[in-house]
Design an enzyme around this catalytic site. Structure first.
Site, PDB file in Angstrom:
ATOM      1  N   CYS A  51       0.533  -0.797   0.421  1.00 30.42           N
ATOM      2  CA  CYS A  51      -0.027   0.073   0.290  1.00 30.42           C
ATOM      3  C   CYS A  51       0.884   1.081   0.036  1.00 30.42           C
ATOM      4  CB  CYS A  51      -0.752  -0.308   1.560  1.00 30.42           C
ATOM      5  SG  CYS A  51      -2.126  -1.355   1.279  1.00 30.42           S
ATOM      6  N   ARG A 128      -7.865  -4.674  -3.110  1.00 28.63           N
ATOM      7  CA  ARG A 128      -7.367  -3.465  -3.775  1.00 28.63           C
ATOM      8  C   ARG A 128      -8.371  -3.160  -4.623  1.00 28.63           C
ATOM      9  NH1 ARG A 128      -2.838  -2.942  -1.825  1.00 28.63           N
ATOM     10  NH2 ARG A 128      -1.711  -4.234  -1.313  1.00 28.63           N
TER      11      ARG A 128
HETATM   12  C1  BEZ Z   1       0.808  -4.191   1.739  1.00 32.57           C
HETATM   13  O1  BEZ Z   1       2.323  -4.450   1.799  1.00 32.57           O
HETATM   14  O2  BEZ Z   1       0.158  -3.640   1.291  1.00 32.57           O
HETATM   15  C2  BEZ Z   1       0.086  -6.063   2.652  1.00 32.57           C
HETATM   16  C3  BEZ Z   1       0.806  -6.544   2.523  1.00 32.57           C
HETATM   17  C4  BEZ Z   1      -0.113  -7.418   3.841  1.00 32.57           C
HETATM   18  C5  BEZ Z   1      -1.204  -7.252   4.284  1.00 32.57           C
HETATM   19  C6  BEZ Z   1      -2.134  -6.391   3.515  1.00 32.57           C
HETATM   20  C7  BEZ Z   1      -1.797  -5.209   2.603  1.00 32.57           C
END
Ligand code: BEZ
Length: 205
Positions: A51, A128
């Site tokens: 993210c 997402r």
């Molecule tokens: C991420 O790296 O964005 C992420 C990793 C694990 C769970 C949710 C988001």
């Protein structure tokens, strides 16, 4: 806020469900974006690696979305306090200012109305999800990515450009089209005279 949960996932051509929300840039309503394109995207959680990379990439491309008259709007189920702390941390870590608002959705009302919450997920994180909403508030494109795969901001921008170019129905955009590339004419009837009748690629006017 009493948001209607649609009986089926939102699709291209649906009206984007209206909402009002608290964001890192103050209170907003979806109505405020009328007259502009809007890229509305959810992410699973603040302070996570993928993210963070998406937010940095979106911030770096923000001026190109602006030039396309397309506003950016993020959302997750995290609180406003978390969003503010994360945006500050990104600035401290990467020197990148996040120029777009991020919606807090701890009640998941907006996420559920937009199908951004995976009913099968073991937690309440948003997936997402990305919606491209046109200036009339109609959904024109959408996609869903899993939490471990970051989206390509270049493709988000390309999609906005292609939607804008094809909006009047006069042309279609071929695979991987970018502004300035050749466009396709709408399908015509089979013709022996024009062997390219099913693939009429033409310079863009
Ligand atoms: C991420 O790296 O964005 C992420 C990793 C694990 C769970 C949710 C988001």
């Amino acid at each position: 806020m009493d948001l209607h949960i649609p009986p089926r996932p939102l699709r291209i051509g649906d009206q984007a469900p209206p909402f009002s929300a608290r964001t890192t840039h103050g209170d907003i309503t979806l109505d405020q974006f009328r007259g502009r394109w809007l890229l509305f995207f959810s992410h699973p959680a603040d302070f996570t690696p993928v993210c963070t990379s998406e937010f940095i990439a979106l911030a770096e491309a923000a001026s190109m979305f602006e030039a396309a008259n397309c506003a950016l709007l993020g959302l997750s189920v995290d609180s406003l306090y978390s969003h503010v702390a994360w945006v500050r941390a990104i600035k401290a870590l990467a020197g990148v200012e996040i120029p777009f608002p991020v919606v807090e959705d701890p009640s998941m009302a907006i996420g559920r109305a937009y199908g951004m919450i995976d009913d099968e997920a073991t937690d309440s994180s948003a997936v997402r999800a990305t919606y491209v909403i046109d200036p009339e508030g109609i959904i024109q494109a959408t996609n869903w990515y899993p939490m471990q795969v970051g989206r390509c901001v270049d493709e988000m921008l390309r999609t906005v450009h292609a939607l804008q170019r094809t909006m009047d129905g006069s042309v279609l955009t071929p695979a991987c089209w970018r502004p300035g590339d050749d466009v396709l004419l709408p399908p015509s009837l089979p013709s022996d005279d024009s062997p390219d009748w099913f693939h009429r690629l033409r310079p863009d006017a």
